[in-house]
Write an enzyme that holds these catalytic residues in place. Structure first.
Site, PDB file in Angstrom:
ATOM      1  N   LYS A   1       0.873  -1.211   0.062  1.00  0.00           N
ATOM      2  CA  LYS A   1      -0.004   0.036   0.014  1.00  0.00           C
ATOM      3  C   LYS A   1       0.821   1.245   0.025  1.00  0.00           C
ATOM      4  O   LYS A   1       0.400   2.233  -0.678  1.00  0.00           O
ATOM      5  CB  LYS A   1      -1.000  -0.065   1.270  1.00  0.00           C
ATOM      6  CG  LYS A   1      -2.178  -0.924   0.969  1.00  0.00           C
ATOM      7  CD  LYS A   1      -3.225  -0.340   1.795  1.00  0.00           C
ATOM      8  CE  LYS A   1      -4.599  -1.251   1.540  1.00  0.00           C
ATOM      9  NZ  LYS A   1      -5.600  -1.071   2.470  1.00  0.00           N
TER      10      LYS A   1
ATOM     11  N   LYS B   1      -3.710 -10.659  -6.558  1.00  0.00           N
ATOM     12  CA  LYS B   1      -5.014 -11.018  -6.009  1.00  0.00           C
ATOM     13  C   LYS B   1      -5.823  -9.877  -6.615  1.00  0.00           C
ATOM     14  O   LYS B   1      -5.683  -8.996  -7.078  1.00  0.00           O
ATOM     15  CB  LYS B   1      -4.989 -10.775  -4.276  1.00  0.00           C
ATOM     16  CG  LYS B   1      -5.307  -9.465  -4.001  1.00  0.00           C
ATOM     17  CD  LYS B   1      -5.281  -9.542  -2.366  1.00  0.00           C
ATOM     18  CE  LYS B   1      -5.601  -8.087  -1.906  1.00  0.00           C
ATOM     19  NZ  LYS B   1      -5.764  -7.830  -0.615  1.00  0.00           N
TER      20      LYS B   1
ATOM     21  N   LYS C   1     -10.638  -4.629  -5.120  1.00  0.00           N
ATOM     22  CA  LYS C   1     -11.435  -3.417  -5.663  1.00  0.00           C
ATOM     23  C   LYS C   1     -10.697  -2.191  -6.245  1.00  0.00           C
ATOM     24  O   LYS C   1     -11.320  -1.518  -6.747  1.00  0.00           O
ATOM     25  CB  LYS C   1     -12.379  -3.371  -4.656  1.00  0.00           C
ATOM     26  CG  LYS C   1     -12.210  -3.017  -2.940  1.00  0.00           C
ATOM     27  CD  LYS C   1     -13.178  -2.842  -2.125  1.00  0.00           C
ATOM     28  CE  LYS C   1     -12.819  -3.508  -0.822  1.00  0.00           C
ATOM     29  NZ  LYS C   1     -13.786  -3.606  -0.043  1.00  0.00           N
TER      30      LYS C   1
HETATM   31  P1  TYM Z   1     -10.303  -6.320   3.404  1.00  0.00           P
HETATM   32  O1  TYM Z   1     -11.488  -5.500   3.555  1.00  0.00           O
HETATM   33  O2  TYM Z   1      -9.269  -6.192   2.461  1.00  0.00           O
HETATM   34  O3  TYM Z   1     -11.054  -7.747   2.754  1.00  0.00           O
HETATM   35  C1  TYM Z   1     -12.021  -8.443   3.640  1.00  0.00           C
HETATM   36  C2  TYM Z   1     -11.725 -10.032   3.450  1.00  0.00           C
HETATM   37  O4  TYM Z   1     -11.804 -10.313   2.180  1.00  0.00           O
HETATM   38  C3  TYM Z   1     -10.646 -11.291   1.970  1.00  0.00           C
HETATM   39  N1  TYM Z   1     -10.180 -10.982   0.731  1.00  0.00           N
HETATM   40  C4  TYM Z   1      -9.736 -12.017  -0.117  1.00  0.00           C
HETATM   41  N2  TYM Z   1      -9.924 -13.317  -0.142  1.00  0.00           N
HETATM   42  C5  TYM Z   1      -9.465 -13.969  -1.209  1.00  0.00           C
HETATM   43  N3  TYM Z   1      -9.040 -13.675  -2.283  1.00  0.00           N
HETATM   44  C6  TYM Z   1      -8.931 -12.033  -2.222  1.00  0.00           C
HETATM   45  N4  TYM Z   1      -8.606 -11.779  -3.536  1.00  0.00           N
HETATM   46  C7  TYM Z   1      -9.584 -11.407  -1.451  1.00  0.00           C
HETATM   47  N5  TYM Z   1      -9.534  -9.937  -1.135  1.00  0.00           N
HETATM   48  C8  TYM Z   1      -9.957  -9.720   0.069  1.00  0.00           C
HETATM   49  C9  TYM Z   1      -9.563 -10.799   3.110  1.00  0.00           C
HETATM   50  O5  TYM Z   1      -8.505 -11.630   3.472  1.00  0.00           O
HETATM   51  C10 TYM Z   1     -10.623 -10.337   4.355  1.00  0.00           C
HETATM   52  O6  TYM Z   1     -10.937 -11.496   4.934  1.00  0.00           O
HETATM   53  N6  TYM Z   1      -7.639  -5.597   7.460  1.00  0.00           N
HETATM   54  C11 TYM Z   1      -8.623  -6.572   6.826  1.00  0.00           C
HETATM   55  C12 TYM Z   1      -9.945  -6.130   7.440  1.00  0.00           C
HETATM   56  C13 TYM Z   1      -9.792  -6.308   9.004  1.00  0.00           C
HETATM   57  C14 TYM Z   1     -10.129  -7.424   9.744  1.00  0.00           C
HETATM   58  C15 TYM Z   1     -10.024  -7.106  11.020  1.00  0.00           C
HETATM   59  C16 TYM Z   1     -10.079  -8.852   9.507  1.00  0.00           C
HETATM   60  C17 TYM Z   1      -9.878  -5.397  10.068  1.00  0.00           C
HETATM   61  N7  TYM Z   1      -9.958  -5.739  11.078  1.00  0.00           N
HETATM   62  C18 TYM Z   1     -10.039  -8.106  12.263  1.00  0.00           C
HETATM   63  C19 TYM Z   1     -10.278  -9.842  10.428  1.00  0.00           C
HETATM   64  C20 TYM Z   1     -10.168  -9.461  11.758  1.00  0.00           C
HETATM   65  C21 TYM Z   1      -9.096  -6.085   5.285  1.00  0.00           C
HETATM   66  O7  TYM Z   1      -8.320  -4.962   5.058  1.00  0.00           O
HETATM   67  O8  TYM Z   1      -9.624  -6.915   4.869  1.00  0.00           O
END
Ligand code: TYM
Length: 336
Positions: free
Chosen positions: A120, A202, A205
């Site tokens: 990032k 990956k 969005k």
């Molecule tokens: P975020 O918002 O990027 O993604 C949300 C969830 O989707 C999963 N994910 C994917 N899984 C498979 N293939 C992909 N291409 C893909 N893109 C996204 C992510 O692994 C996630 O499970 N930091 C986290 C949000 C967060 C969080 C937490 C998660 C904040 N606090 C506490 C678990 C526990 C994030 O940015 O996810």
């Protein structure tokens, strides 16, 4: 005599998704679909991570609107406020409070090794803010406040959950057992959904090339078009292989959507070509998302209901979070 009739506490699950943009098929297969499946067996806390969202600059009006939309989408995919606590992170101030404390138990070196920070900060070189750097401490606070046993996420979040474990163990060793040490949990397929245009990256969005990303709000026509144009590898067989990131990704998506095993899929498409397979994957995704999109359209019309859901969820989450925070503050030596 002790009353032994009380049922043992269900294991606890916590997960969150950022409230930026619309969810992708990666979010859905890597995380959301599993979150829905876990609701009956576990005590589940799910949330929109809107504090995390401002590590990247947001337009206020867009941000507000988007948070409402993705909350509706969480319900549309099947998260049920009767079965889980479905809340919004910024409505529970304990997250920011514990994050500050955990910042002081996390080393600069540990945060510097986070691959998401490196990615990032390369993409947003003009805004490498302190929040982006300490983001994993906030995520650790999210998890540890609820003493979660399991954290179901996609593969890209594994490193952050491991850091949360390290922080929990460090704190427990310094004082006394305080936090549950959480375990990461992945679904059977779809933990790593890749871009349809560059299957070594990956699905995201925030990709510049949205033809590689399926959004949960894409129309059936858009979905079919994106799958038909998906990059595949040399060869023509529908078979997984080390040097076949394109076909591996499509098989994984098909498996994640249909629940079929890799072997079943390879057998089903024996003798068929990439074209047939891409159409089948596209159609399976369209069919999976149809009821989700219908529910989403319905929910969006009912703003009062949505608001009521998140306002009811926040105090339920806060009751748990406050207890943990107070315990932590007493151990550290605060007068509170
Ligand atoms: P975020 O918002 O990027 O993604 C949300 C969830 O989707 C999963 N994910 C994917 N899984 C498979 N293939 C992909 N291409 C893909 N893109 C996204 C992510 O692994 C996630 O499970 N930091 C986290 C949000 C967060 C969080 C937490 C998660 C904040 N606090 C506490 C678990 C526990 C994030 O940015 O996810």
């Amino acid at each position: 005599m002790e009353n032994n009739t009380e049922a043992p506490r269900k294991k606890r699950v916590l997960s969150m998704s950022q409230s930026t943009g619309m969810f992708t098929l990666g979010n859905y297969l890597g995380a959301l679909k599993n979150h829905v499946a876990l609701q009956d067996e576990y005590e589940c806390f799910y949330a929109l991570a809107d504090l995390h969202a401002i590590t990247v600059r947001q337009d206020p009006a867009e941000f507000r609107k988007n948070t409402r939309n993705v909350y509706a989408m969480l319900m549309a995919v099947g998260l049920d406020p009767e079965k889980c606590v479905l809340f919004i992170q910024s409505m529970v101030p304990e997250h920011a409070q514990l994050a500050w404390i955990l910042n002081c138990y996390t080393q600069f070196g540990e945060l510097s090794r986070m691959t998401q920070f490196k990615d990032k900060s390369a993409r947003h070189a003009d805004n490498i803010n302190a929040g982006l750097f300490t983001y994993p401490c906030l995520m650790a606070a999210d998890i540890l406040l609820y003493n979660a046993d399991y954290v179901p996420v996609g593969h890209d979040q594994k490193q952050h959950v491991e850091l949360a474990r390290d922080i929990a163990e460090r704190f427990n060793n310094l004082y006394s057992p305080t936090f549950t040490v959480p375990e990461v949990m992945f679904g059977k397929a779809g933990a790593r959904v890749m871009s349809l245009q560059d299957p070594t990256k990956k699905m995201s969005k925030s990709d510049e090339n949205m033809s590689g990303t399926i959004l949960l709000t894409d129309t059936p026509e858009e979905i079919m078009k994106k799958f038909k144009r998906a990059k595949t590898d040399s060869g023509s067989e529908i078979r997984r292989g080390e040097d076949k990131p394109g076909i591996n990704n499509l098989i994984d998506i098909y498996s994640g959507v249909t629940g079929k095993s890799y072997e079943e899929i390879e057998r089903e498409f024996e003798g068929k070509g990439y074209g047939d397979f891409k159409t089948a994957v596209g159609e399976a995704v369209v069919a999976e998302l149809r009821p989700v999109q219908e529910k989403y359209a319905q929910l969006q019309k009912d703003k009062a209901y949505l608001e009521n859901c998140w306002h009811e969820a926040a105090p339920k989450a806060e009751a748990v979070a406050r207890r943990t925070l107070q315990k932590v503050m007493r151990k550290v030596g605060y007068l509170a």
